[in-house]
Design a protein around this motif. Structure first.
Motif, PDB file in Angstrom:
ATOM      1  N   PHE A  73       8.405 -39.950   3.435  1.00 25.27           N
ATOM      2  CA  PHE A  73       9.802 -39.576   3.678  1.00 25.27           C
ATOM      3  C   PHE A  73       9.968 -39.195   5.144  1.00 25.27           C
ATOM      4  CE2 PHE A  73       7.327 -36.121   2.012  1.00 25.27           C
ATOM      5  CZ  PHE A  73       7.677 -35.006   2.740  1.00 25.27           C
ATOM      6  N   TYR A  74      11.218 -39.117   5.570  1.00 27.91           N
ATOM      7  CA  TYR A  74      11.503 -38.962   7.000  1.00 27.91           C
ATOM      8  C   TYR A  74      12.415 -37.771   7.256  1.00 27.91           C
ATOM      9  CZ  TYR A  74       9.671 -43.705   7.190  1.00 27.91           C
ATOM     10  OH  TYR A  74       8.860 -44.810   7.080  1.00 27.91           O
ATOM     11  N   SER A  75      12.113 -37.071   8.334  1.00 29.45           N
ATOM     12  CA  SER A  75      12.984 -35.997   8.824  1.00 29.45           C
ATOM     13  C   SER A  75      13.873 -36.570   9.930  1.00 29.45           C
ATOM     14  CB  SER A  75      12.143 -34.842   9.387  1.00 29.45           C
ATOM     15  OG  SER A  75      11.325 -34.288   8.393  1.00 29.45           O
ATOM     16  N   PRO A  76      15.023 -35.919  10.198  1.00 29.94           N
ATOM     17  CA  PRO A  76      15.388 -34.551   9.792  1.00 29.94           C
ATOM     18  C   PRO A  76      15.917 -34.446   8.366  1.00 29.94           C
ATOM     19  CG  PRO A  76      17.098 -35.478  11.181  1.00 29.94           C
ATOM     20  CD  PRO A  76      15.977 -36.475  11.177  1.00 29.94           C
ATOM     21  N   TYR A  77      15.851 -33.218   7.877  1.00 28.93           N
ATOM     22  CA  TYR A  77      16.360 -32.866   6.556  1.00 28.93           C
ATOM     23  C   TYR A  77      17.778 -32.347   6.737  1.00 28.93           C
ATOM     24  CZ  TYR A  77      16.454 -30.650   1.916  1.00 28.93           C
ATOM     25  OH  TYR A  77      16.767 -30.282   0.632  1.00 28.93           O
ATOM     26  N   PHE A  94      13.096 -36.943  14.810  1.00 32.11           N
ATOM     27  CA  PHE A  94      12.470 -37.870  13.865  1.00 32.11           C
ATOM     28  C   PHE A  94      11.046 -37.413  13.527  1.00 32.11           C
ATOM     29  CE2 PHE A  94       9.732 -41.563  13.115  1.00 32.11           C
ATOM     30  CZ  PHE A  94      10.382 -42.157  12.046  1.00 32.11           C
ATOM     31  N   ARG A  95      10.726 -37.395  12.235  1.00 28.52           N
ATOM     32  CA  ARG A  95       9.375 -37.079  11.778  1.00 28.52           C
ATOM     33  C   ARG A  95       8.991 -38.034  10.650  1.00 28.52           C
ATOM     34  NH1 ARG A  95      10.042 -34.693  15.726  1.00 28.52           N
ATOM     35  NH2 ARG A  95       9.599 -32.499  16.234  1.00 28.52           N
ATOM     36  N   PHE A  96       7.727 -38.490  10.722  1.00 28.80           N
ATOM     37  CA  PHE A  96       7.148 -39.331   9.679  1.00 28.80           C
ATOM     38  C   PHE A  96       6.320 -38.428   8.768  1.00 28.80           C
ATOM     39  CE2 PHE A  96       3.709 -41.846   7.916  1.00 28.80           C
ATOM     40  CZ  PHE A  96       4.318 -43.033   7.533  1.00 28.80           C
ATOM     41  N   ASN A  97       6.705 -38.329   7.488  1.00 29.95           N
ATOM     42  CA  ASN A  97       6.076 -37.392   6.559  1.00 29.95           C
ATOM     43  C   ASN A  97       5.553 -38.122   5.321  1.00 29.95           C
ATOM     44  OD1 ASN A  97       7.362 -35.193   8.173  1.00 29.95           O
ATOM     45  ND2 ASN A  97       9.210 -35.900   7.139  1.00 29.95           N
ATOM     46  N   PHE A  98       4.538 -37.549   4.717  1.00 27.68           N
ATOM     47  CA  PHE A  98       4.093 -38.071   3.434  1.00 27.68           C
ATOM     48  C   PHE A  98       3.474 -36.946   2.609  1.00 27.68           C
ATOM     49  CE2 PHE A  98       0.695 -38.761   6.495  1.00 27.68           C
ATOM     50  CZ  PHE A  98      -0.441 -38.305   5.847  1.00 27.68           C
ATOM     51  N   GLU A  99       3.403 -37.199   1.304  1.00 23.58           N
ATOM     52  CA  GLU A  99       2.860 -36.206   0.367  1.00 23.58           C
ATOM     53  C   GLU A  99       1.718 -36.830  -0.418  1.00 23.58           C
ATOM     54  OE1 GLU A  99       4.266 -33.528  -3.506  1.00 23.58           O
ATOM     55  OE2 GLU A  99       5.707 -34.827  -2.471  1.00 23.58           O
ATOM     56  N   LEU A 100       0.662 -36.037  -0.631  1.00 25.36           N
ATOM     57  CA  LEU A 100      -0.477 -36.484  -1.423  1.00 25.36           C
ATOM     58  C   LEU A 100      -0.315 -36.056  -2.876  1.00 25.36           C
ATOM     59  CD1 LEU A 100      -3.468 -35.469   0.903  1.00 25.36           C
ATOM     60  CD2 LEU A 100      -2.420 -37.739   0.688  1.00 25.36           C
ATOM     61  N   GLU A 101      -0.769 -36.914  -3.761  1.00 20.86           N
ATOM     62  CA  GLU A 101      -0.905 -36.513  -5.156  1.00 20.86           C
ATOM     63  C   GLU A 101      -2.351 -36.078  -5.349  1.00 20.86           C
ATOM     64  OE1 GLU A 101      -0.352 -38.223  -9.709  1.00 20.86           O
ATOM     65  OE2 GLU A 101       0.126 -39.498  -7.977  1.00 20.86           O
ATOM     66  N   ILE A 102      -2.552 -34.866  -5.852  1.00 19.44           N
ATOM     67  CA  ILE A 102      -3.905 -34.317  -5.962  1.00 19.44           C
ATOM     68  C   ILE A 102      -4.170 -33.820  -7.374  1.00 19.44           C
ATOM     69  CG2 ILE A 102      -3.878 -33.618  -3.531  1.00 19.44           C
ATOM     70  CD1 ILE A 102      -3.581 -30.704  -4.585  1.00 19.44           C
ATOM     71  N   GLN A 103      -5.430 -33.530  -7.621  1.00 21.58           N
ATOM     72  CA  GLN A 103      -5.837 -32.908  -8.880  1.00 21.58           C
ATOM     73  C   GLN A 103      -6.780 -31.768  -8.553  1.00 21.58           C
ATOM     74  OE1 GLN A 103      -8.332 -35.246 -11.600  1.00 21.58           O
ATOM     75  NE2 GLN A 103      -7.187 -34.394 -13.321  1.00 21.58           N
ATOM     76  N   GLN A 104      -6.416 -30.572  -8.975  1.00 20.07           N
ATOM     77  CA  GLN A 104      -7.268 -29.418  -8.733  1.00 20.07           C
ATOM     78  C   GLN A 104      -8.515 -29.504  -9.593  1.00 20.07           C
ATOM     79  OE1 GLN A 104      -5.291 -25.627  -8.936  1.00 20.07           O
ATOM     80  NE2 GLN A 104      -3.385 -26.435  -8.095  1.00 20.07           N
ATOM     81  N   LYS A 105      -9.625 -29.048  -9.041  1.00 19.35           N
ATOM     82  CA  LYS A 105     -10.862 -29.045  -9.804  1.00 19.35           C
ATOM     83  C   LYS A 105     -10.832 -27.932 -10.844  1.00 19.35           C
ATOM     84  CE  LYS A 105     -13.617 -31.313  -6.284  1.00 19.35           C
ATOM     85  NZ  LYS A 105     -14.850 -31.323  -5.465  1.00 19.35           N
ATOM     86  N   GLU A 106     -11.637 -28.085 -11.894  1.00 14.83           N
ATOM     87  CA  GLU A 106     -11.585 -27.165 -13.033  1.00 14.83           C
ATOM     88  C   GLU A 106     -11.940 -25.742 -12.652  1.00 14.83           C
ATOM     89  OE1 GLU A 106     -13.926 -28.634 -16.216  1.00 14.83           O
ATOM     90  OE2 GLU A 106     -12.726 -30.447 -16.518  1.00 14.83           O
ATOM     91  N   ASN A 107     -12.903 -25.570 -11.777  1.00 17.06           N
ATOM     92  CA  ASN A 107     -13.341 -24.231 -11.367  1.00 17.06           C
ATOM     93  C   ASN A 107     -13.217 -24.096  -9.858  1.00 17.06           C
ATOM     94  OD1 ASN A 107     -14.210 -23.309 -14.014  1.00 17.06           O
ATOM     95  ND2 ASN A 107     -15.867 -24.805 -13.795  1.00 17.06           N
ATOM     96  N   PRO A 108     -11.979 -23.977  -9.365  1.00 14.91           N
ATOM     97  CA  PRO A 108     -11.804 -23.900  -7.913  1.00 14.91           C
ATOM     98  C   PRO A 108     -12.486 -22.678  -7.329  1.00 14.91           C
ATOM     99  CG  PRO A 108      -9.774 -23.300  -9.047  1.00 14.91           C
ATOM    100  CD  PRO A 108     -10.724 -23.826 -10.104  1.00 14.91           C
TER     101      PRO A 108
END
Length: 216
Positions: A73-77, A94-108
């Motif tokens: 996604f892109y800024s500005p907001y 102008f900003r070039f943005n992205f988001e990661l999809e993650i999975q937390q480990k069972e015993n962080p």
């Protein structure tokens, strides 16, 4: 008892008439003085204690694995939404943005203890050790660069790091924001395919088109 000041005589007479003596008044003044002194000592003591850094009040990063790219996604907001491919935005905003999809480990290992309080300004961070690298490939010419160019070296994080040089992803947010370090032609659009490469050989990508970038 001799009074040289008539006001003193009146004061003593009134106190005596009300059943109060200078001894009783003296005790009250002593109590008030002691209370005030205690308050002052407490203030001095607390002023000498160094307050902890707010960053020290934030939780430790949580161990997690990256699964894929979630969004580009892109800024500005503005107007409660990010800029779309039909918008026109100034290069400075102008900003070039992205988001990661993650999975937390069972015993962080960085999990907080029950009942532990943190600063309200804290944003949860993560140690993500399975990312190899991230690339942003042009799918259309841009600023004199041909299709297929990896422009990660032109995208800079707020910490001053080039996206192409990132190899360690510890203590990070799932959101990445970068600014563009090149001046394209006026009203250019950035068309890209963003790749996330994982250490096990897996990869994911997202195609995106930026808003029109206004130079002047």
């Amino acid at each position: 008892m001799e009074f040289t000041d008539p006001h003193s005589f009146v004061y003593f007479y009134v106190m005596k008439k009300n059943g109060k003596t200078s001894k009783g008044i003296s005790k009250k003044w002593k109590a008030t003085f002691c209370l005030g002194l205690t308050y002052m000592l407490a203030m001095i003591t607390f002023s000498c204690v160094e307050m902890p850094d707010l960053n020290d009040l934030c939780p430790d990063p949580i161990e997690a694995d990256a699964l894929s790219l979630k969004e580009v996604f892109y800024s500005p907001y503005s107007n409660q939404q990010y800029s779309s491919s039909t918008d026109t935005v100034p290069l400075g905003e102008f900003r070039f943005n992205f988001e990661l999809e993650i999975q937390q480990k069972e015993n962080p290992s960085g999990a907080s203890l029950p009942g532990q309080a943190f600063a309200l300004s804290c944003a949860q961070t993560f140690n993500i050790r399975n990312i190899s690298n991230i690339s942003v490939i042009l799918t259309a010419p841009f600023a004199g660069l041909p299709i297929g160019t990896d422009i990660g070296y032109l995208l800079e994080t707020p910490e001053g790091e080039k996206l192409s040089e990132l190899r360690t992803f510890e203590g990070i947010s799932v959101y990445f924001g970068t600014r563009l370090n090149i001046t394209p032609e006026n009203y250019s659009q950035l068309k890209t395919r963003t790749f996330l490469f994982l250490r096990n050989g897996d990869r994911s990508f997202i195609d995106s088109t930026s808003p029109y970038i206004k130079i002047n």
